[in-house]
Write a protein that holds these residues in place. Structure first.
Motif, PDB file in Angstrom:
ATOM      1  N   SER A 197       1.900   4.625   5.194  1.00 41.85           N
ATOM      2  CA  SER A 197       0.693   3.845   4.902  1.00 41.85           C
ATOM      3  C   SER A 197       0.872   2.344   5.125  1.00 41.85           C
ATOM      4  O   SER A 197      -0.099   1.651   5.421  1.00 41.85           O
ATOM      5  N   ASP A 198       2.075   1.830   4.996  1.00 42.52           N
ATOM      6  CA  ASP A 198       2.311   0.399   5.215  1.00 42.52           C
ATOM      7  C   ASP A 198       2.351   0.017   6.697  1.00 42.52           C
ATOM      8  O   ASP A 198       2.120  -1.134   7.043  1.00 42.52           O
ATOM      9  N   VAL A 199       2.655   0.987   7.554  1.00 40.60           N
ATOM     10  CA  VAL A 199       2.796   0.669   8.979  1.00 40.60           C
ATOM     11  C   VAL A 199       1.680   1.226   9.853  1.00 40.60           C
ATOM     12  O   VAL A 199       1.524   0.801  10.994  1.00 40.60           O
ATOM     13  N   ASP A 238       6.018   8.249   3.876  1.00 40.94           N
ATOM     14  CA  ASP A 238       4.849   7.434   3.538  1.00 40.94           C
ATOM     15  C   ASP A 238       4.744   6.377   4.629  1.00 40.94           C
ATOM     16  O   ASP A 238       5.553   5.454   4.694  1.00 40.94           O
ATOM     17  N   SER A 266      -2.549   2.331   9.854  1.00 43.84           N
ATOM     18  CA  SER A 266      -3.811   2.272   9.110  1.00 43.84           C
ATOM     19  C   SER A 266      -4.602   3.576   9.242  1.00 43.84           C
ATOM     20  O   SER A 266      -5.571   3.788   8.525  1.00 43.84           O
ATOM     21  N   MET A 290       0.837  -1.181   0.000  1.00 43.72           N
ATOM     22  CA  MET A 290       0.000   0.000   0.000  1.00 43.72           C
ATOM     23  C   MET A 290       0.885   1.249   0.000  1.00 43.72           C
ATOM     24  O   MET A 290       1.899   1.302   0.678  1.00 43.72           O
ATOM     25  N   THR A 291       0.528   2.224  -0.766  1.00 42.84           N
ATOM     26  CA  THR A 291       1.276   3.482  -0.791  1.00 42.84           C
ATOM     27  C   THR A 291       0.311   4.648  -0.583  1.00 42.84           C
ATOM     28  O   THR A 291      -0.892   4.502  -0.712  1.00 42.84           O
ATOM     29  N   ASP A 306      -1.896   8.139   5.820  1.00 42.25           N
ATOM     30  CA  ASP A 306      -0.987   7.744   4.741  1.00 42.25           C
ATOM     31  C   ASP A 306       0.418   8.312   4.897  1.00 42.25           C
ATOM     32  O   ASP A 306       1.396   7.681   4.507  1.00 42.25           O
ATOM     33  N   CYS A 320      10.416   3.948   6.813  1.00 42.81           N
ATOM     34  CA  CYS A 320       9.334   4.249   5.862  1.00 42.81           C
ATOM     35  C   CYS A 320       9.917   5.034   4.689  1.00 42.81           C
ATOM     36  O   CYS A 320      10.857   5.808   4.860  1.00 42.81           O
TER      37      CYS A 320
END
Length: 147
Positions: A32-34, A30, A36, A1-2, A39, A112
């Protein structure tokens, strides 16, 4: 996810607004991966409380005027040492330089991906250290006396 295109647009506009108000060491991640809940994070700092407030006000005004975005939450206004603007898609942290060093948010998010920022924002890197050296030299020149 980005990070979404909307998040990138918000980050770019906020970073330029911060740079225009002479913020130091502007950087965006960014997350967004870690996380929720958002972003991206934008971090910026200033050497005094008045400038922190000025940067925050400019970011808020620009995002509202140019992108019709308003923060759902604004924290830290009273002390203006660390102000957080939560736009859901992004979170903006504007810190007094001392808080920036103490809390070192960059260390938390260093894994990140860093987001691309406007040239003016990139040019602010290292400004806090430069300002600290100038202040130190000024203070040394005064022999420890107050102005």
């Amino acid at each position: 996810m980005t990070a979404t295109d909307r998040s990138l647009e918000l980050i770019t506009t906020a970073a330029q607004a911060a740079a225009d108000k002479l913020a130091h060491d502007i950087i965006a991640y960014d997350v967004s991966d870690v996380l929720s809940i958002t972003d991206a994070f934008l971090l910026a700092s200033a050497p005094n409380d008045r400038q922190v407030k000025s940067i925050v006000d400019e970011i808020e005004e620009r995002l509202n005027k140019e992108l019709d975005a308003k923060p759902v939450r604004r924290e830290g206004d009273r002390e203006a040492r660390w102000v957080l603007l939560d736009y859901v898609d992004i979170v903006v942290h504007v810190q007094h330089s001392e808080e920036r060093v103490f809390y070192a948010l960059e260390r938390l998010w260093k894994d990140c991906p860093e987001l691309e920022l406007p040239a003016d924002a990139k040019a602010t890197r290292g400004k806090a250290a430069e300002h600290a050296k100038l202040q130190e030299a000024e203070d040394a020149g005064l022999g420890g006396e107050w102005r």
